[in-house]
Design an enzyme around this catalytic site. Sequence first.
Site, PDB file in Angstrom:
ATOM      1  N   LEU A  19       1.513  -6.863  -0.293  1.00  0.00           N
ATOM      2  CA  LEU A  19       2.415  -6.405   0.949  1.00  0.00           C
ATOM      3  C   LEU A  19       3.931  -5.833   0.231  1.00  0.00           C
ATOM      4  CD1 LEU A  19       2.370  -9.077   3.694  1.00  0.00           C
ATOM      5  CD2 LEU A  19       1.761  -6.664   3.942  1.00  0.00           C
ATOM      6  N   ASP A  20       4.465  -4.962   0.534  1.00  0.00           N
ATOM      7  CA  ASP A  20       5.845  -4.454  -0.040  1.00  0.00           C
ATOM      8  C   ASP A  20       6.772  -5.484  -0.061  1.00  0.00           C
ATOM      9  OD1 ASP A  20       4.745  -2.081  -0.688  1.00  0.00           O
ATOM     10  OD2 ASP A  20       5.418  -1.211   1.379  1.00  0.00           O
TER      11      ASP A  20
END
Length: 178
Positions: free
Chosen positions: A39-40
């Site tokens: 996930l960023d």
Amino acid sequence: MLIALNKPYGVLCQFTDAGGRRTLAEFVRQKDVYAAGRLDQDSEGLLLLTDDGPLAHRLTDPRHKQAKTYLVQVDGAIDEAALQALRRGVSLNDGPTLPAEAVLAAEPDWLWPRDPPVRFRKAIPTSWLSLSLREGRNRQVRRMTAAVGFPTLRLIRVRVGEHALDGLAPGQIRVIAE
């Protein structure tokens, strides 16, 4: 071992960072586990971690078609034409996406506040949608919503395959399997 983490906003999906930014090491004490997917830093929600390489592969490889579901807050009042475009698949600079499941959603009543908060502009509404993908390109959800004219403001992954966030608070972990 399989662990679910509600990754907070601003945390990197790695255990070390030479720049001193927040990492998974702040939340996950188990040794020899690694993120099954990413996930960023500016995305939140369900992150699965494991010490089992074949399991990580099954969870992340697009050939296994594990759906990933996101709650997405977008800038503007999203319309049916944009939702239909997401459902058909949109053209991105690295090629067309697979069709997604996209439905308008209400802002969840269980949602935690984000720090820092999403910008607020009185004259421009926001919308929430539920978006499920079966592929995982870099920043794909953000690029898809922007491509249909509704940039992403907040992105929360709530499900990966059969595994769901299910009430985990930001930074909290749940051991799913030893």
